[in-house]
Design an enzyme around this catalytic site. Structure first.
Site, PDB file in Angstrom:
ATOM      1  N   GLU A 140       8.588  17.058  15.276  1.00 28.48           N
ATOM      2  CA  GLU A 140       9.020  16.893  13.899  1.00 28.48           C
ATOM      3  C   GLU A 140       8.157  17.786  13.007  1.00 28.48           C
ATOM      4  O   GLU A 140       6.957  17.569  12.860  1.00 28.48           O
ATOM      5  CB  GLU A 140       8.896  15.436  13.467  1.00 28.48           C
ATOM      6  CG  GLU A 140       9.448  15.174  12.078  1.00 28.48           C
ATOM      7  CD  GLU A 140       9.364  13.708  11.678  1.00 28.48           C
ATOM      8  OE1 GLU A 140      10.289  13.242  10.991  1.00 28.48           O
ATOM      9  OE2 GLU A 140       8.381  13.040  12.047  1.00 28.48           O
ATOM     10  N   GLU A 197       9.842   2.141  10.602  1.00 30.31           N
ATOM     11  CA  GLU A 197      10.794   3.245  10.399  1.00 30.31           C
ATOM     12  C   GLU A 197       9.978   4.514  10.490  1.00 30.31           C
ATOM     13  O   GLU A 197       9.171   4.813   9.608  1.00 30.31           O
ATOM     14  CB  GLU A 197      11.497   3.097   9.040  1.00 30.31           C
ATOM     15  CG  GLU A 197      12.735   3.974   8.904  1.00 30.31           C
ATOM     16  CD  GLU A 197      12.442   5.317   8.275  1.00 30.31           C
ATOM     17  OE1 GLU A 197      12.340   6.302   9.050  1.00 30.31           O
ATOM     18  OE2 GLU A 197      12.297   5.396   7.055  1.00 30.31           O
ATOM     19  N   CYS A 209      12.802  12.121   7.103  1.00 25.30           N
ATOM     20  CA  CYS A 209      12.678  11.757   8.514  1.00 25.30           C
ATOM     21  C   CYS A 209      13.994  11.869   9.271  1.00 25.30           C
ATOM     22  O   CYS A 209      13.999  12.046  10.487  1.00 25.30           O
ATOM     23  CB  CYS A 209      12.101  10.354   8.648  1.00 25.30           C
ATOM     24  SG  CYS A 209      12.944   9.126   7.633  1.00 25.30           S
ATOM     25  N   LYS A 269       0.865  -1.190   0.000  1.00 28.03           N
ATOM     26  CA  LYS A 269       0.000   0.000   0.000  1.00 28.03           C
ATOM     27  C   LYS A 269       0.897   1.234   0.000  1.00 28.03           C
ATOM     28  O   LYS A 269       1.420   1.631   1.039  1.00 28.03           O
ATOM     29  CB  LYS A 269      -0.924   0.066   1.211  1.00 28.03           C
ATOM     30  CG  LYS A 269      -1.965   1.201   1.079  1.00 28.03           C
ATOM     31  CD  LYS A 269      -2.533   1.647   2.413  1.00 28.03           C
ATOM     32  CE  LYS A 269      -1.713   2.732   3.060  1.00 28.03           C
ATOM     33  NZ  LYS A 269      -1.694   4.028   2.300  1.00 28.03           N
TER      34      LYS A 269
END
Length: 474
Positions: free
Chosen positions: A381, A247, A281, A172
């Site tokens: 973040e 992750e 990231c 996906k």
């Protein structure tokens, strides 16, 4: 308008069980460029059935057969690299040069690193005392969920080792940036990937991601995305006790010591933070600077940030493009406004679009100085081109500050002392440490500590994530 409403299931392009159109938006123009279908749990069921049936034979193939398939995939991928560049530009606004030089080549890098790992991996070996046989076997049917920020990078980083391990899979991709994954599915089909080994179902998290995570027919989930979504995947997977590899997010520290070359270090720091419009990231978004070099670093950061250009992704050049969506744009604006309200010194950028842009999700390259490690802009973040600068007095304080975060994906060190670099790198709680601008190879493990996830991807380490270990004694 590109129309890609079908899913790849059981070796065929098939219609969804229930039609539900979804527009893919070009973030540079805010206009739709493609339409896909959003799937459902029923589509996941079909894909899992196909993957389960294919696993019986694919799991028993020899290394040479899997290696030959990877070689064919690499050959076709490289032939169609121009199409991949264009898909990534359209779906996520990556500038053409950046797509051609970094985004698209990441797919080749992962495919080649996995091929090398496959050819050298010992799938059977004696136990340390020699009384048993230790055997690596494919874990089974794998659910793969990939993000929009490095779309083909993460697709290749999961699909390649799953294939090499002898697993079958359901992918996906992000519904925001699905075009590169759909092109990759065409490449696998053309390469002769056996029916049912690779399946693709488009969809959103609640409709398809949750169904995959909870599905009893899926033996492993490999997910890349936000920490919040990673927690949801883990919770959904818990009832079936499947393996989950994650992750996730990061707020990576970048420790700049006074003995570093200041100009080189600051230029690297800003370019790395702003690259991909800050949507990585592992971006070094917290710049911790030794006090004696701090004001010089702030001055240099102001100048270099002003040199950073924002531009149309369709044009050649080293500019950065837009962020992915209006939702992401608004989130970043909120973080910038919160930083100003909390008293951080705005050195460059700030709220609103850059001059000359009235539409498109473009963000000003922004730098904050005099930030404390407890401010919102230092804790969260942001996932945009926003750098925060924090002074430190001693090496120990820098290490403590660097580790004072819920994340642990990456860390960076800028210093003229090799001894300090080694000493500090050993004390940083992060899955990867980059010294003086070094970049990793595709076979170096990638993954995080703490809320940045678990497991490791890339090369032999990614291959092992998709293998079970069996001992045979007697």
């Amino acid at each position: 308008m590109i129309e890609k409403r079908k899913f790849h299931i059981g070796g065929h392009w098939v219609d969804p069980v229930e039609a539900r159109d979804h527009q893919v938006i070009n973030p540079a123009t805010e206009e739709p460029v493609a339409v896909i279908s959003l799937g459902s749990a029923a589509d996941v069921d079909r894909a899992v059935d196909a993957a389960t049936a294919a696993f019986r034979s694919w799991s028993e193939t020899c290394v040479d057969e899997r290696a030959t398939l990877l070689e064919r995939i690499i050959e076709i991928y490289e032939r169609r690299s121009d199409e991949m560049d264009e898909a990534i530009r359209l779906e996520m606004g990556a500038p053409v040069d950046f797509a051609r030089e970094q985004q698209t080549p990441s797919g080749t890098g992962h495919l080649q690193a996995t091929l090398e790992a496959l050819k050298t991996h010992e799938f059977e070996r004696p136990s340390p005392r020699g009384g048993s046989l230790l055997r690596h076997e494919p874990i089974g049917v794998c659910g793969l969920i990939t993000p929009w920020n490095w779309p083909i990078n993460q697709v290749a980083a999961k699909v390649a080792p799953a294939l090499a391990a002898g697993c079958t899979m359901v992918l996906k991709p992000s519904e925001i940036a699905p075009l590169s994954a759909l092109l990759f599915a065409e490449i696998l089909h053309k390469a002769g990937c056996p029916a049912g080994v690779f399946n693709l179902v488009n969809g959103d998290g609640p409709g398809v991601g949750a169904a995959m995570s909870a599905h009893p027919g899926i033996d492993m989930m490999s997910f890349t995305g936000s920490t919040r979504a990673g927690v949801a995947v883990t919770q959904n997977a818990a009832a079936t006790v499947k393996r989950v590899a994650l992750e996730l997010g990061g707020k990576s520290p970048n420790l700049l010591f006074a003995d570093a070359d200041l100009e080189t270090a600051i230029r690297f720091s800003l370019e790395s933070c702003f690259s991909n419009s800050g949507q990585s990231c592992d971006a070094p978004t917290r710049l911790l600077v030794e006090r004696s070099a701090y004001e010089g670093a702030v001055t240099a950061a102001e100048r270099i940030a002003a040199e950073t250009t924002v531009g149309d992704p369709a044009e050649e050049g080293d500019h950065i493009g837009p962020v992915i969506s209006n939702l992401q744009y608004e989130r970043i604006q909120g973080h910038i406004e919160r930083g100003i309200a909390d008293g951080a010194r705005l050195v460059a950028g700030g709220p609103g679009r850059p001059a000359g842009f009235e539409k498109g999700y473009f963000v000003k390259p922004t730098v904050f100085a005099d930030v404390t490690n407890q401010m919102s802009v230092a804790r969260n973040e942001i996932f945009g081109p926003v750098l925060v600068m924090i002074p430190f007095e001693t090496e120990d304080e820098a290490i403590e500050m660097a580790n004072d975060t819920p994340y642990g994906l990456a860390a960076y060190i800028q210093t003229g002392s090799p001894e300090r670099a080694k000493r500090v790198s050993r004390k940083l709680r992060a899955g990867s440490v980059y010294i003086n601008g070094a970049a990793p190879d595709w076979d170096v493990p990638f993954g995080g500590y703490k809320q940045s996830g678990n497991g490791r991807e890339y090369g032999e380490f990614g291959l092992e994530d998709f293998l079970e270990l069996k001992s045979i004694t007697g």
